[in-house]
Design a protein around this motif. Structure first.
Motif, short mmCIF file in Angstrom:
data_model
loop_
_atom_site.label_atom_id
_atom_site.label_comp_id
_atom_site.label_asym_id
_atom_site.label_seq_id
_atom_site.Cartn_x
_atom_site.Cartn_y
_atom_site.Cartn_z
N ALA A 84 -54.94 -6.44 28.33
CA ALA A 84 -54.50 -5.25 27.61
C ALA A 84 -54.08 -4.19 28.63
O ALA A 84 -54.78 -4.00 29.63
N ASP A 110 -62.90 -3.42 22.62
CA ASP A 110 -61.79 -3.89 23.45
C ASP A 110 -61.90 -5.39 23.69
O ASP A 110 -62.64 -5.85 24.55
N TYR A 111 -61.12 -6.16 22.92
CA TYR A 111 -61.00 -7.59 23.12
C TYR A 111 -59.56 -7.97 23.46
O TYR A 111 -59.12 -9.09 23.19
N GLY A 112 -58.86 -6.99 24.03
CA GLY A 112 -57.52 -7.23 24.52
C GLY A 112 -56.46 -7.25 23.44
O GLY A 112 -56.75 -7.40 22.24
N GLU A 145 -53.90 -1.14 13.00
CA GLU A 145 -54.08 -2.29 13.88
C GLU A 145 -53.80 -3.58 13.11
O GLU A 145 -54.28 -3.75 11.98
N TYR A 192 -58.81 -12.04 28.77
CA TYR A 192 -58.31 -10.93 27.98
C TYR A 192 -57.27 -10.14 28.78
O TYR A 192 -57.44 -9.93 29.99
N ARG A 245 -56.27 -0.12 26.33
CA ARG A 245 -57.71 -0.22 26.51
C ARG A 245 -58.38 1.11 26.16
O ARG A 245 -59.44 1.14 25.52
N LYS A 246 -57.77 2.22 26.56
CA LYS A 246 -58.30 3.54 26.22
C LYS A 246 -58.24 3.76 24.70
O LYS A 246 -59.14 4.37 24.12
N ARG A 247 -57.19 3.25 24.08
CA ARG A 247 -57.05 3.40 22.63
C ARG A 247 -58.14 2.62 21.90
O ARG A 247 -58.74 3.11 20.94
N PHE A 248 -58.41 1.38 22.34
CA PHE A 248 -59.49 0.60 21.75
C PHE A 248 -60.82 1.36 21.87
O PHE A 248 -61.62 1.38 20.93
N SER A 249 -61.06 1.95 23.04
CA SER A 249 -62.30 2.70 23.25
C SER A 249 -62.39 3.91 22.33
O SER A 249 -63.44 4.20 21.75
N GLU A 272 -56.62 -4.71 33.81
CA GLU A 272 -55.86 -5.05 32.61
C GLU A 272 -55.97 -6.53 32.29
O GLU A 272 -55.86 -6.95 31.14
#
Length: 404
Positions: A181, A202-204, A244, A179, A186-190, A132
């Motif tokens: 998150a 994923d940039y945090g 976002e 960074y 992180r899973k949501r960004f992916s 994280e």
């Protein structure tokens, strides 16, 4: 300033050493031995290869060959129009250690000249077991702006907007970035990328970085680091809609490229920028908007000099996600505006941009995309070699992209 930034990063790293050091496997602490452990993979067994290639043609229905944007696409305008490789990217990545992720991305069509250049070359060092907290070390994207961070493989318009993309040439630089998150985010960004919703990656939810400042693949020309910070959070509403919001800022000193035949008094300029982002992901209707303000170097055609000047610019994009069987259609429209200098161009070229784009992306499958985009543009780009240069016109642009 350089020493202060370096000390700040050292303190930040020390603050997480305790977390890193204490994060030891419980079985090791208890002296337990796992029976018949599975053999660990060697680092070279974890490396993955993927990539994409883009070919363009910009010569349809063009009304003004003098209308150009070298930062956007060197095949746009001029006498040499034809089929053009915009990008050929090969991405090597993998978790080579439980705490180390590597990412190397060369471009085999850099500048449209079909020569290779490193775009990304970095390592993520996980500071805890869930990773994280991370340190990204090497050449990577500077966390400033959603569209700047969004891969060109995923972006709808063929080029990034001038307003925010004028902050960092090729969006990248060499430095150290922190960074953070939570695992869930992180899973949501992916997911926002893998689902086809055109996420930025994923940039945090928080990022802080020190970088050279003269942009990627160029030598540092002063003893001052740039510092950047960004906060971003993707909400998932009960309906499943993702929204976002972000805010980013950076500051530093930049050395411009001047015309050697001029006699400018100053080549190093203080610069800063800040601005917000809002993204409503296309489910099925989406909207995306960013803006930034700041100051930086800009050519003044009245005095034939480069001066410190205010800048501002941004864009708004609307899109709609349509799926018919296996085919995906995403019509979109973007208006973008910029008033300011481009520090990395000769004499920090003065720009005034008003541009409307209307297009559609068609995906018959995951491995092929075709984009048609009609551009209506009004651009002023002036420096000491061309101090009176305003161009207006329109053209239809096409791009075929293969993903592998």
């Amino acid at each position: 300033m350089r020493i202060k930034f370096a000390l700040a990063f050292i303190i930040l790293m020390i603050a997480f050493v305790d977390v890193f050091a204490r994060d030891v496997d419980e079985d090791t602490l208890k002296g337990n031995i796992v029976a018949n452990p599975l053999p660990k993979k060697q680092w070279y067994e974890t490396i993955q290869l993927r990539g994409y290639a883009q070919m363009r043609y910009n010569g349809l229905f063009e009304t003004n060959p003098n209308l150009q944007c070298a930062q956007c696409d060197r095949s746009w305008g001029g006498d040499g129009e034809g089929f053009f490789f915009r990008r050929i990217r090969m991405i090597f990545s993998g978790q080579i250690h439980e705490r180390i992720f590597m990412y190397i991305q060369p471009d085999l069509a850099s500048g449209g000249s079909n020569f290779a250049q490193i775009r990304d070359a970095y390592f993520d060092l996980g500071l805890d077991a869930k990773q994280e907290f991370r340190l990204r070390i090497g050449q990577s994207k500077v966390p400033f702006g959603f569209e700047n961070l969004q891969s060109s493989q995923n972006r709808l318009p063929l080029d990034r907007n001038d307003g925010l993309n004028s902050a960092v040439l090729n969006e990248r630089d060499l430095g150290v970035f922190f960074y953070y998150a939570p695992s869930e985010i992180r899973k949501r960004f992916s997911y926002l990328v893998s689902s086809g919703l055109k996420g930025s990656g994923d940039y945090g939810v928080f990022g802080l970085g020190l970088y050279n400042g003269q942009t990627a693949n160029l030598p540092e020309r002063n003893k001052n680091f740039h510092i950047v910070s960004r906060a971003s959070y993707p909400w998932e509403l009960p309906s499943g809609q993702f929204i976002e919001a972000s805010f980013q800022a950076y500051t530093g000193k930049f050395v411009i490229n001047r015309n050697p035949q001029t006699d400018f008094d100053q080549t190093e300029f203080e610069e800063f920028r800040y601005g917000p982002t809002i993204v409503v992901y296309p489910q099925p209707f989406g909207i995306q908007a960013e803006f930034n303000w700041g100051r930086g170097p800009e050519y003044d055609p009245v005095t034939n000099d480069v001066v410190d000047a205010p800048l501002r610019g941004g864009y708004v994009l609307a899109n709609y996600f349509i799926q018919k069987g296996k085919d995906i259609f995403i019509p979109f429209s973007r208006y973008h505006y910029y008033k300011g200098g481009k520090k990395f161009e000769l004499d920090a070229t003065r720009h005034r941009v008003n541009e409307l784009e209307i297009g559609v992306e068609w995906q018959p499958n995951k491995n092929f995309e075709l984009v048609a985009m009609y551009t209506i543009s009004d651009r002023t780009f002036e420096n000491s070699l061309n101090p009176n240069n305003r161009q207006q016109g329109s053209l239809l642009r096409l791009q075929a992209q293969v993903n592998f």
